[in-house]
Design a protein around this motif. Structure first.
Motif, mmCIF file in Angstrom:
data_model
loop_
_atom_site.group_PDB
_atom_site.id
_atom_site.type_symbol
_atom_site.label_atom_id
_atom_site.label_comp_id
_atom_site.label_asym_id
_atom_site.label_seq_id
_atom_site.Cartn_x
_atom_site.Cartn_y
_atom_site.Cartn_z
ATOM 1 N N PHE A 157 0.841 -1.204 0.000
ATOM 2 C CA PHE A 157 0.000 0.000 0.000
ATOM 3 C C PHE A 157 0.872 1.247 0.000
ATOM 4 O O PHE A 157 0.649 2.182 -0.767
ATOM 5 N N PHE A 158 1.874 1.220 0.874
ATOM 6 C CA PHE A 158 2.735 2.389 1.011
ATOM 7 C C PHE A 158 3.454 2.700 -0.293
ATOM 8 O O PHE A 158 3.509 3.849 -0.734
ATOM 9 N N LYS A 159 4.000 1.683 -0.937
ATOM 10 C CA LYS A 159 4.687 1.898 -2.216
ATOM 11 C C LYS A 159 3.733 2.456 -3.267
ATOM 12 O O LYS A 159 4.089 3.351 -4.030
ATOM 13 N N GLY A 160 2.522 1.924 -3.286
ATOM 14 C CA GLY A 160 1.558 2.362 -4.282
ATOM 15 C C GLY A 160 1.074 3.778 -4.089
ATOM 16 O O GLY A 160 0.712 4.459 -5.051
ATOM 17 N N PHE A 199 2.936 6.167 -2.596
ATOM 18 C CA PHE A 199 4.073 7.068 -2.368
ATOM 19 C C PHE A 199 4.061 8.261 -3.326
ATOM 20 O O PHE A 199 4.386 9.374 -2.937
ATOM 21 N N LEU A 200 3.652 8.050 -4.570
ATOM 22 C CA LEU A 200 3.650 9.141 -5.546
ATOM 23 C C LEU A 200 2.652 10.234 -5.191
ATOM 24 O O LEU A 200 2.735 11.350 -5.691
ATOM 25 N N HIS A 201 1.711 9.898 -4.308
ATOM 26 C CA HIS A 201 0.679 10.867 -3.937
ATOM 27 C C HIS A 201 0.918 11.459 -2.547
ATOM 28 O O HIS A 201 0.031 12.078 -1.988
ATOM 29 N N MET A 202 2.109 11.267 -2.013
ATOM 30 C CA MET A 202 2.347 11.665 -0.634
ATOM 31 C C MET A 202 2.110 13.162 -0.396
ATOM 32 O O MET A 202 1.746 13.567 0.688
ATOM 33 N N THR A 203 2.346 13.983 -1.404
ATOM 34 C CA THR A 203 2.130 15.416 -1.197
ATOM 35 C C THR A 203 0.647 15.751 -1.097
ATOM 36 O O THR A 203 0.281 16.861 -0.730
ATOM 37 N N GLU A 204 -0.205 14.785 -1.416
ATOM 38 C CA GLU A 204 -1.642 15.027 -1.379
ATOM 39 C C GLU A 204 -2.315 14.378 -0.170
ATOM 40 O O GLU A 204 -3.531 14.378 -0.062
ATOM 41 N N THR A 205 -1.543 13.817 0.717
ATOM 42 C CA THR A 205 -2.146 13.094 1.831
ATOM 43 C C THR A 205 -1.540 13.537 3.156
ATOM 44 O O THR A 205 -0.479 14.150 3.193
ATOM 45 N N GLU A 206 -2.238 13.257 4.244
ATOM 46 C CA GLU A 206 -1.650 13.491 5.551
ATOM 47 C C GLU A 206 -0.548 12.466 5.724
ATOM 48 O O GLU A 206 -0.817 11.287 5.901
ATOM 49 N N VAL A 243 -5.783 -2.334 2.618
ATOM 50 C CA VAL A 243 -5.010 -1.410 3.448
ATOM 51 C C VAL A 243 -5.143 0.006 2.898
ATOM 52 O O VAL A 243 -4.943 0.242 1.701
ATOM 53 N N VAL A 244 -5.493 0.947 3.772
ATOM 54 C CA VAL A 244 -5.666 2.343 3.350
ATOM 55 C C VAL A 244 -4.819 3.314 4.172
ATOM 56 O O VAL A 244 -4.848 4.518 3.941
ATOM 57 N N ASP A 257 -4.254 6.714 2.365
ATOM 58 C CA ASP A 257 -4.601 6.768 0.950
ATOM 59 C C ASP A 257 -5.045 8.190 0.584
ATOM 60 O O ASP A 257 -5.916 8.771 1.234
ATOM 61 N N TYR A 258 -4.452 8.739 -0.473
ATOM 62 C CA TYR A 258 -4.739 10.124 -0.849
ATOM 63 C C TYR A 258 -6.215 10.337 -1.173
ATOM 64 O O TYR A 258 -6.739 11.455 -1.036
ATOM 65 N N LYS A 259 -6.930 9.283 -1.581
ATOM 66 C CA LYS A 259 -8.350 9.424 -1.887
ATOM 67 C C LYS A 259 -9.186 9.608 -0.628
ATOM 68 O O LYS A 259 -10.358 10.008 -0.703
ATOM 69 N N LEU A 260 -8.590 9.301 0.524
ATOM 70 C CA LEU A 260 -9.317 9.389 1.798
ATOM 71 C C LEU A 260 -8.810 10.539 2.656
ATOM 72 O O LEU A 260 -8.995 10.543 3.868
#
Length: 205
Positions: free
Chosen positions: A21-24, A26-33, A67-68, A91-94
């Protein structure tokens, strides 16, 4: 949130699922807490090492068995009353769903049961708001190297940041920072030839 479960990570299978989950995400980390401090391979190894750690402070969040989110606690034996959070991600969607806060609250409660009284996290400008909202304060650590002295660091403090701790032995000064902003480092870069800087967010628990 309907269907949300938060459980401790207790075996290799759960580590693999959480790490995938974390690897998937990772590219969105700037968009998530999120806070991410360790390189990817070290994150996996930390999770494995935590299985043998008596504290085992790491959790994953799931919805419908997917896993989210996750949070990992890391102890420094040299500083037994502190815990570092190298990873807290959702998860950036959440984003803004409250999952990150639930993970943080859970690991905080567990840490307190082990007599931990301070949490630390490396945060970026994009995620610092989440941690500030949850009671973390921002500090700037400046570590000097020869030939600089602590006085040299103080002389470079043109922004008049408040000093709250000085470590003579390691040549480190800890400043209160109003925000995570690399522009605060400009005077130090101009006046110090050899130093390290680090923004750390800390919370007493």
């Amino acid at each position: 949130m309907k269907g949300l479960k938060i459980k401790p990570i207790r075996n290799i299978l759960e580590i693999r699922e959480t790490f995938d989950f974390f690897k998937g995400s990772f590219l969105h980390m700037t968009e998530t807490e999120a806070s991410v401090f360790l390189p990817m391979h070290e994150i996996y190894q930390t999770m494995v090492d935590n299985l043998d750690n008596k504290y085992k402070i790491q959790y994953y969040a799931s919805i419908d068995d997917k896993v989210v989110g996750c949070v990992i606690g890391l102890f420094d034996k040299a500083i037994p009353n502190e815990m570092f959070l190298p990873v807290i991600a959702v998860d950036y969607k959440l984003r803004n769903s409250g999952i990150a806060s639930k993970l943080l609250n859970l690991i905080t409660k567990k840490a307190k049961s082990y007599k931990i009284n301070r949490l630390k996290v490396n945060s970026s400008e994009s995620s610092s708001g989440f941690f500030e909202k949850n009671g973390f304060n921002i500090y700037l650590y400046i570590t000097s190297y020869s030939p600089h002295t602590l006085q040299d660091i103080k002389n470079a403090n043109e922004n008049h940041l408040e000093i709250i701790n000085e470590n003579e032995e390691d040549l480190v000064i800890k400043f209160i920072a109003p925000k995570i902003d690399n522009r605060l480092l400009i005077p130090f870069k101009r006046k110090l030839k050899d130093f390290e800087s680090e923004f750390i967010m800390e919370k007493r628990i």
